[in-house]
Every structure is written in C-alpha cells, then in structure tokens.
Enzyme design. Structure first.
Site, mmCIF file in Angstrom:
data_model
loop_
_atom_site.group_PDB
_atom_site.id
_atom_site.type_symbol
_atom_site.label_atom_id
_atom_site.label_comp_id
_atom_site.label_asym_id
_atom_site.label_seq_id
_atom_site.Cartn_x
_atom_site.Cartn_y
_atom_site.Cartn_z
ATOM 1 N N ASP A 31 38.663 19.744 32.866
ATOM 2 C CA ASP A 31 39.095 18.809 33.924
ATOM 3 C C ASP A 31 38.145 18.724 35.119
ATOM 4 O O ASP A 31 38.252 17.807 35.933
ATOM 5 C CB ASP A 31 40.527 19.145 34.395
ATOM 6 C CG ASP A 31 40.704 20.598 34.851
ATOM 7 O OD1 ASP A 31 39.766 21.166 35.445
ATOM 8 O OD2 ASP A 31 41.811 21.155 34.634
ATOM 9 N N HIS B 181 34.369 24.610 26.614
ATOM 10 C CA HIS B 181 34.902 23.508 25.799
ATOM 11 C C HIS B 181 34.450 22.137 26.285
ATOM 12 O O HIS B 181 35.109 21.138 26.010
ATOM 13 C CB HIS B 181 36.447 23.593 25.749
ATOM 14 C CG HIS B 181 36.960 24.790 24.999
ATOM 15 N ND1 HIS B 181 38.258 25.250 25.095
ATOM 16 C CD2 HIS B 181 36.341 25.633 24.129
ATOM 17 C CE1 HIS B 181 38.418 26.310 24.324
ATOM 18 N NE2 HIS B 181 37.267 26.567 23.722
HETATM 19 C C1 BJW Z 1 49.979 29.565 33.901
HETATM 20 C C2 BJW Z 1 50.556 28.741 34.847
HETATM 21 C C3 BJW Z 1 50.266 29.040 36.188
HETATM 22 C C4 BJW Z 1 51.165 27.990 32.931
HETATM 23 N N1 BJW Z 1 49.473 30.073 36.485
HETATM 24 N N2 BJW Z 1 49.215 30.592 34.222
HETATM 25 C C5 BJW Z 1 39.462 33.298 14.749
HETATM 26 C C6 BJW Z 1 40.764 33.523 14.365
HETATM 27 C C7 BJW Z 1 41.617 32.446 14.115
HETATM 28 C C8 BJW Z 1 41.184 31.129 14.242
HETATM 29 C C9 BJW Z 1 39.888 30.915 14.630
HETATM 30 C C10 BJW Z 1 39.049 31.974 14.874
HETATM 31 N N3 BJW Z 1 37.839 31.470 15.253
HETATM 32 C C11 BJW Z 1 37.923 30.117 15.264
HETATM 33 C C12 BJW Z 1 39.162 29.751 14.869
HETATM 34 C C13 BJW Z 1 39.643 28.349 14.736
HETATM 35 C C14 BJW Z 1 40.036 27.731 16.055
HETATM 36 C C15 BJW Z 1 41.182 28.538 16.675
HETATM 37 O O1 BJW Z 1 41.026 29.287 17.601
HETATM 38 N N4 BJW Z 1 42.366 28.341 16.173
HETATM 39 C C16 BJW Z 1 43.546 29.061 16.698
HETATM 40 C C17 BJW Z 1 44.467 28.064 17.423
HETATM 41 C C18 BJW Z 1 44.222 29.760 15.576
HETATM 42 N N5 BJW Z 1 38.890 27.653 16.974
HETATM 43 C C19 BJW Z 1 38.007 26.664 16.891
HETATM 44 O O2 BJW Z 1 38.085 25.812 16.008
HETATM 45 C C20 BJW Z 1 36.858 26.669 17.857
HETATM 46 N N6 BJW Z 1 35.632 26.487 17.141
HETATM 47 C C21 BJW Z 1 35.051 27.462 16.447
HETATM 48 O O3 BJW Z 1 35.412 28.614 16.503
HETATM 49 O O4 BJW Z 1 33.989 27.029 15.667
HETATM 50 C C22 BJW Z 1 33.554 27.899 14.609
HETATM 51 C C23 BJW Z 1 34.676 28.043 13.568
HETATM 52 C C24 BJW Z 1 35.404 26.934 13.188
HETATM 53 C C25 BJW Z 1 36.440 27.061 12.250
HETATM 54 C C26 BJW Z 1 36.750 28.321 11.717
HETATM 55 C C27 BJW Z 1 36.006 29.444 12.135
HETATM 56 C C28 BJW Z 1 34.952 29.283 13.077
HETATM 57 C C29 BJW Z 1 36.944 25.499 18.801
HETATM 58 C C30 BJW Z 1 38.102 25.584 19.724
HETATM 59 C C31 BJW Z 1 38.148 24.330 20.590
HETATM 60 C C32 BJW Z 1 39.417 24.231 21.412
HETATM 61 N N7 BJW Z 1 39.509 22.918 21.963
HETATM 62 C C33 BJW Z 1 40.609 22.596 22.862
HETATM 63 C C34 BJW Z 1 40.519 21.093 23.243
HETATM 64 C C35 BJW Z 1 39.387 20.871 24.239
HETATM 65 C C36 BJW Z 1 39.293 19.430 24.635
HETATM 66 C C37 BJW Z 1 40.489 18.955 25.395
HETATM 67 O O5 BJW Z 1 40.821 19.502 26.451
HETATM 68 O O6 BJW Z 1 41.111 18.013 24.931
HETATM 69 O O7 BJW Z 1 40.542 23.415 24.021
HETATM 70 S S1 BJW Z 1 42.210 22.984 22.172
HETATM 71 C C38 BJW Z 1 42.903 23.559 23.681
HETATM 72 O O8 BJW Z 1 43.190 24.975 23.606
HETATM 73 C C39 BJW Z 1 41.801 23.383 24.730
HETATM 74 C C40 BJW Z 1 41.977 24.618 25.561
HETATM 75 O O9 BJW Z 1 40.794 24.892 26.281
HETATM 76 C C41 BJW Z 1 42.322 25.666 24.527
HETATM 77 C C42 BJW Z 1 43.009 26.878 25.067
HETATM 78 O O10 BJW Z 1 44.240 26.556 25.628
HETATM 79 P P1 BJW Z 1 44.663 27.265 26.982
HETATM 80 O O11 BJW Z 1 43.736 26.887 28.049
HETATM 81 O O12 BJW Z 1 44.862 28.707 26.756
HETATM 82 O O13 BJW Z 1 46.045 26.504 27.303
HETATM 83 P P2 BJW Z 1 47.513 26.759 26.730
HETATM 84 O O14 BJW Z 1 48.303 25.536 26.950
HETATM 85 O O15 BJW Z 1 47.486 27.299 25.350
HETATM 86 O O16 BJW Z 1 48.075 27.947 27.640
HETATM 87 C C43 BJW Z 1 48.309 27.775 29.010
HETATM 88 C C44 BJW Z 1 48.709 29.133 29.586
HETATM 89 O O17 BJW Z 1 48.847 28.996 30.988
HETATM 90 C C45 BJW Z 1 50.048 29.658 29.045
HETATM 91 O O18 BJW Z 1 49.894 31.013 28.663
HETATM 92 C C46 BJW Z 1 50.981 29.543 30.258
HETATM 93 O O19 BJW Z 1 51.964 30.579 30.312
HETATM 94 C C47 BJW Z 1 49.998 29.691 31.401
HETATM 95 N N8 BJW Z 1 50.418 29.100 32.660
HETATM 96 N N9 BJW Z 1 51.331 27.791 34.206
HETATM 97 C C48 BJW Z 1 48.990 30.841 35.462
HETATM 98 N N10 BJW Z 1 50.804 28.291 37.185
#
Ligand code: BJW
Ligand code: ZN
Length: 243
Positions: free
Chosen positions: A104, A119
């Site tokens: 953002d 990201h």
């Molecule tokens: C508060 C609050 C307040 C609320 N104060 N806190 C190893 C194991 C398993 C799977 C994989 C692995 N390695 C790779 C993978 C596959 C995959 C993955 O991780 N999958 C899992 C979901 C299982 N990863 C990928 O594909 C990545 N690429 C990769 O590894 O390439 C090589 C590869 C590929 C395939 C297989 C193996 C290797 C790429 C990941 C890209 C993520 N992209 C996104 C979209 C970005 C663009 C966009 O914004 O549209 O990124 S998805 C989305 O999730 C976004 C975020 O950055 C990301 C993380 O989310 P985040 O920020 O944690 O948000 P939330 O909503 O989940 O959580 C919010 C938190 O805030 C909560 O805990 C609330 O409680 C808290 N909160 N209010 C403080 N006031």
C-alpha cells in the site's frame, strides 16, 4: 493497554540492530482491510483467489478492477500511529530495517527510509510482454487493463501466489534478520511463505523476537514477548518508553 516490558525497553536503549517485519494488520487502523480478516472480500470474492497469476490470465479486467479498488482505498488512507511509531524508532536507532509484505505504500508515506518490499507495490505496473516497470500513482486507471507503450498488457507490480519474491529484497531481508538483535513482527498472520520464515532466521541467530497482533499466530509460541493488541496502540508505547 499492554506497556513494553523493562527487558524490551532496556534492549531498545542499547541501540540494537533492529528489523521490523510488517503485514496487512499494521494498515488496518488506517481503514484498509486485511487479507484474511473481515472486510477483505471484494464484490463477494476472496482476495486470495484474485491474487494469483491464474486469476489474471483468466480474468485480467476483473483482477485489474480489484487492484483499482485497492489503489483507490490506499490512496484515500493515511499512515496511522503504528506507521509513525516505526518512523520514530528509525530516527532513534542506528540501524533499523523495515521489511514489509504490504503493497500500500503507507510506510513510505509515513517517512520510513529503509524499506524492503517483499511483495512489490500497488503503485508499480509491469508489462507482461517486455517486462518494463513503471510507477503510476493514479488511483484509477482507464482503460482497464492498461497497456504498455509496446502494446503489451500491464499487470500490477505485486507478487502473487506461486511467483518468486524479488531476489534482492528477500536477500536483504534475510541478511538483516541474521544480523539483528531485535525483531518486531507486527500485523501479519505469519501464514504466507517465504516472508513467514524471516523471524526464524532472526531467532536462529539469537535475536529477541517480539510479536504485536490482537490474534495469536503460528509464530506466537516462538516469540520472546507477545503483545496482544492493535499496533497503533502498542507501538507508540515502545517509542515513548525510550525517551
Ligand atoms: C493486526 C491489526 C492491528 C489485524 N494491529 N495486527 C512453504 C510452505 C507452504 C507454502 C509455501 C511455502 N513456500 C511457498 C509457499 C506457497 C505460498 C504460500 O505461502 N502459501 C501459504 C498460504 C500456504 N507462497 C508463495 O507462493 C510465494 N512465492 C513463493 O514462495 O515462490 C516460490 C514457490 C512457489 C510455490 C511453491 C513453493 C515455492 C508468494 C507469496 C505472495 C503473497 N502475495 C500476497 C498478495 C500480494 C499482492 C496484493 O496485496 O494483492 O501478499 S497474498 C497476501 O498474503 C499478501 C500479503 O502480503 C500476504 C500476507 O498476509 P498478511 O500481511 O499476513 O495479512 P493477513 O490478512 O493474513 O493477516 C493480518 C494480520 O494482522 C492478522 O494476524 C490480524 O490478527 C492482524 N491484525 N488488525 C496489529 N490493528
Ligand atoms: Zn511493454
């Protein structure tokens, strides 16, 4: 609200090399929806199903409309006290690296200087044909999908599931994690890899791990201190305790 512990304050006063890893939760008090929390759905669709190359291949205009909405929301939002507390911490510490999963731009708008973006950015467009990247700060693009000068279709400059993270950013994040003595993990569900592995690098290298999140996550059992509350209320206390 939970105040910082004496142990954390004394560590902060020793000017430790610090990494702050942030996720969508840090922007929720700016009014931006998180991915997995309430309000994240757009036109009834889960953002996770739209943040994929497969969705873009199948429905580029729909995915672009989703990102146009995200750009509009982000442009209308402003940094909150949590973003600003990190700016203050950066000004007080000799070395602070902010590693963010957020696209953002609110950390940059708050004034944090040393930002590593894992990201990508909502404000970068990349050509699917020639690979050229361009910055574009307009909240709404018209027509959709936008076109590059070469005639190719532009896509959002973000990292979708299954795509590699920018190599330099990941390397920088890992190096900073290995070298830091303090890591603050703020507002991330710690579910998405490889970002979720970064605290483990810091932990293995002996850093003190702190998590700030109103919900417990898979990281919570591994941290030295867990602060259960909104970042905008907890982080400013870390800075004022330093004064
Ligand atoms: C508060 C609050 C307040 C609320 N104060 N806190 C190893 C194991 C398993 C799977 C994989 C692995 N390695 C790779 C993978 C596959 C995959 C993955 O991780 N999958 C899992 C979901 C299982 N990863 C990928 O594909 C990545 N690429 C990769 O590894 O390439 C090589 C590869 C590929 C395939 C297989 C193996 C290797 C790429 C990941 C890209 C993520 N992209 C996104 C979209 C970005 C663009 C966009 O914004 O549209 O990124 S998805 C989305 O999730 C976004 C975020 O950055 C990301 C993380 O989310 P985040 O920020 O944690 O948000 P939330 O909503 O989940 O959580 C919010 C938190 O805030 C909560 O805990 C609330 O409680 C808290 N909160 N209010 C403080 N006031
Ligand atoms: Zn092009």
């Amino acid at each position: 609200m939970q105040q910082p512990s004496e142990e954390l304050l004394s560590l902060l006063r020793s000017d430790p090399p610090t990494v702050v890893l942030t996720g969508a939760g840090i922007s929720s008090e700016s009014g931006l929806a998180t991915f997995r929390g309430p309000g994240g759905h757009w036109e009834g669709r889960d953002p996770m199903s739209l943040a994929t190359p497969q969705a873009f291949d199948a429905e580029p205009t729909t995915v672009w409309r989703f990102y146009d909405w995200r750009r509009t929301q982000a442009a209308a939002a402003g940094p909150n006290p949590a973003h600003r507390a990190i700016v203050d911490l950066e000004s007080k510490l000799s070395s602070l690296t902010l590693v963010t999963q957020n696209v953002d731009g609110l950390h940059e708008r708050a004034g944090t200087k040393n930002v590593v973006r894992l990201h990508g950015s909502l404000w970068t467009l990349r050509c699917t044909a020639c690979g050229t990247e361009q910055k574009d700060l307009r909240p709404r693009l018209d027509p959709l999908p936008p076109e590059c000068g070469c005639g190719g279709m532009l896509r959002p400059g973000v990292v979708w599931f299954g795509e590699s993270l920018p190599r330099d950013a990941m390397q920088e994040a890992q190096n900073a994690a290995r070298l830091c003595r303090l890591m603050l993990v703020v507002g991330t569900s710690s579910l998405v890899y490889p970002a979720a592995s970064i605290p483990q690098f810091a932990k293995s290298a002996g850093a003190f791990l702190v998590e700030v999140n109103p919900e417990r996550t898979p990281l919570t059992p591994l941290v030295d201190e867990y602060y259960d509350g909104p970042a905008g209320e907890i982080l400013p206390g870390f800075v004022s305790g330093l004064a």
